[in-house]
Design an enzyme around this catalytic site. Structure first.
Site, PDB file in Angstrom:
ATOM      1  N   HIS A  95       7.643   3.358   4.610  1.00 13.19           N
ATOM      2  CA  HIS A  95       6.770   2.232   4.217  1.00 13.19           C
ATOM      3  C   HIS A  95       7.320   1.205   3.141  1.00 13.19           C
ATOM      4  O   HIS A  95       7.231   0.058   3.475  1.00 13.19           O
ATOM      5  CB  HIS A  95       5.606   2.976   3.383  1.00 13.19           C
ATOM      6  CG  HIS A  95       4.459   2.154   2.932  1.00 13.19           C
ATOM      7  ND1 HIS A  95       3.302   2.097   3.308  1.00 13.19           N
ATOM      8  CD2 HIS A  95       4.609   1.390   1.841  1.00 13.19           C
ATOM      9  CE1 HIS A  95       2.639   1.192   2.406  1.00 13.19           C
ATOM     10  NE2 HIS A  95       3.594   0.649   1.685  1.00 13.19           N
ATOM     11  N   GLU A  96       8.289   1.686   2.470  1.00  3.45           N
ATOM     12  CA  GLU A  96       8.791   0.897   1.439  1.00  3.45           C
ATOM     13  C   GLU A  96       9.957   0.137   2.033  1.00  3.45           C
ATOM     14  O   GLU A  96      10.217  -1.067   1.783  1.00  3.45           O
ATOM     15  CB  GLU A  96       9.570   1.813   0.128  1.00  3.45           C
ATOM     16  CG  GLU A  96       8.405   2.701  -0.498  1.00  3.45           C
ATOM     17  CD  GLU A  96       7.061   1.956  -1.056  1.00  3.45           C
ATOM     18  OE1 GLU A  96       7.437   0.578  -1.283  1.00  3.45           O
ATOM     19  OE2 GLU A  96       6.243   2.479  -1.293  1.00  3.45           O
ATOM     20  N   GLY A 121       5.257   4.868  -4.501  1.00  4.75           N
ATOM     21  CA  GLY A 121       6.584   4.027  -4.287  1.00  4.75           C
ATOM     22  C   GLY A 121       6.376   2.649  -4.676  1.00  4.75           C
ATOM     23  O   GLY A 121       5.186   2.047  -5.108  1.00  4.75           O
ATOM     24  N   GLN A 153       7.549  -6.286  -3.591  1.00  5.18           N
ATOM     25  CA  GLN A 153       6.188  -6.373  -4.058  1.00  5.18           C
ATOM     26  C   GLN A 153       6.180  -6.954  -5.396  1.00  5.18           C
ATOM     27  O   GLN A 153       5.147  -7.255  -5.984  1.00  5.18           O
ATOM     28  CB  GLN A 153       5.550  -4.876  -3.896  1.00  5.18           C
ATOM     29  CG  GLN A 153       5.344  -4.236  -2.629  1.00  5.18           C
ATOM     30  CD  GLN A 153       5.143  -2.777  -2.707  1.00  5.18           C
ATOM     31  OE1 GLN A 153       5.686  -2.131  -2.889  1.00  5.18           O
ATOM     32  NE2 GLN A 153       3.526  -2.665  -2.598  1.00  5.18           N
ATOM     33  N   HIS A 159       8.498  -2.995   3.674  1.00  9.24           N
ATOM     34  CA  HIS A 159       8.562  -4.043   2.667  1.00  9.24           C
ATOM     35  C   HIS A 159       9.574  -4.823   2.532  1.00  9.24           C
ATOM     36  O   HIS A 159       9.574  -5.902   2.272  1.00  9.24           O
ATOM     37  CB  HIS A 159       8.015  -3.401   1.062  1.00  9.24           C
ATOM     38  CG  HIS A 159       6.606  -3.044   1.222  1.00  9.24           C
ATOM     39  ND1 HIS A 159       5.595  -3.962   1.263  1.00  9.24           N
ATOM     40  CD2 HIS A 159       5.828  -1.825   0.659  1.00  9.24           C
ATOM     41  CE1 HIS A 159       4.396  -3.450   0.979  1.00  9.24           C
ATOM     42  NE2 HIS A 159       4.641  -2.244   0.640  1.00  9.24           N
ATOM     43  N   CYS A 188      -1.497   1.140  -0.170  1.00  9.89           N
ATOM     44  CA  CYS A 188      -0.480   0.180  -0.385  1.00  9.89           C
ATOM     45  C   CYS A 188      -0.993  -0.584  -1.672  1.00  9.89           C
ATOM     46  O   CYS A 188      -1.942  -0.932  -1.839  1.00  9.89           O
ATOM     47  CB  CYS A 188      -0.174  -0.892   0.751  1.00  9.89           C
ATOM     48  SG  CYS A 188       1.116  -1.977   0.140  1.00  9.89           S
ATOM     49  N   LEU A 189      -0.051  -0.552  -2.549  1.00  8.65           N
ATOM     50  CA  LEU A 189      -0.444  -1.162  -4.093  1.00  8.65           C
ATOM     51  C   LEU A 189      -0.622  -2.595  -3.712  1.00  8.65           C
ATOM     52  O   LEU A 189      -1.310  -3.435  -4.672  1.00  8.65           O
ATOM     53  CB  LEU A 189       0.782  -0.949  -4.980  1.00  8.65           C
ATOM     54  CG  LEU A 189       0.673   0.521  -5.516  1.00  8.65           C
ATOM     55  CD1 LEU A 189       2.090   0.846  -6.400  1.00  8.65           C
ATOM     56  CD2 LEU A 189      -0.287   1.128  -5.952  1.00  8.65           C
TER      57      LEU A 189
END
Ligand code: K1U
Ligand code: ZN
Length: 171
Positions: free
Chosen positions: A133-134, A46, A51, A137, A91-92
């Site tokens: 999660h996204e 994702g 981000q 963000h 998480c990236l």
């Protein structure tokens, strides 16, 4: 197409609240393509526009093993949710950190596709975790904010140390 730079926690720009997309044009399509390429290259399942320092309500997700089932969610809204599940999330923007987070199990989401067409989606399991999660963000929330202040501060210190080392080695 281009690979975009992913912001690393605790970069304050990760706490920006994203604005709704109002124009479904070629620029939006290019951003979707660049985010898709960046997510697959990372690799991740994702990526939220926040981000990559674009503060609009846009998410790309692909939880398939073959990286061939892309889901694009624009201006996503959770219409209903039920149950709870826990998942060890990554998480990236917080590389190398995996922590268990509790979230809703089933969700019904309304969103727009890249052509501006509205659709609804029922999700559970990993897809549901990833969408939540996204969407966090887009609200400026990083998953470590679900952890205790002690754990979160340890992660923050580790990330800052890591980025200072990278900076030092680049001279
Ligand atoms: O938002 C992000 O930073 C992407 C994140 C999504 C996510 C993963 C797990 C639970 C919730 C949300 C990632 O993709 S982290 C990398 C990852 O989980 C993964 C990478 C390659 C293959 C399989 C998973
Ligand atoms: Zn993330």
């Amino acid at each position: 197409m281009a690979l975009l730079t992913i912001l690393n926690y605790p970069d304050p720009r990760l706490h920006t609240v994203a604005k709704p997309v109002t124009t479904f044009d070629a620029n939006l399509k290019r951003l979707v393509q660049d985010m898709k390429e960046t997510m697959y290259a990372a690799p991740g399942i994702g990526l939220a526009a926040t981000q990559v320092n674009h503060h609009v309500q846009l998410i790309v997700i692909d939880t398939s093993k073959e990286q061939n089932d892309l889901l694009v969610l624009i201006n996503p809204k959770i219409l209903s949710q039920s149950g709870t599940q826990t998942y060890e999330e990554g998480c990236l923007s917080v590389p190398g950190i995996y922590e268990t987070v509790s979230r809703a199990e089933q969700i019904k989401v309304e969103a727009y596709d890249v052509d501006g067409k509205k659709f609804t989606l029922d999700a559970d399991g990993l897809l549901s975790v990833c969408i939540q999660h996204e969407m966090d963000h887009l609200k400026g929330k990083v998953f470590v904010e679900y952890l205790s202040p002690l754990k979160r501060n340890r992660i923050k210190t580790k990330m800052l140390k890591h980025s200072r080392e990278i900076e030092r080695n680049s001279y």
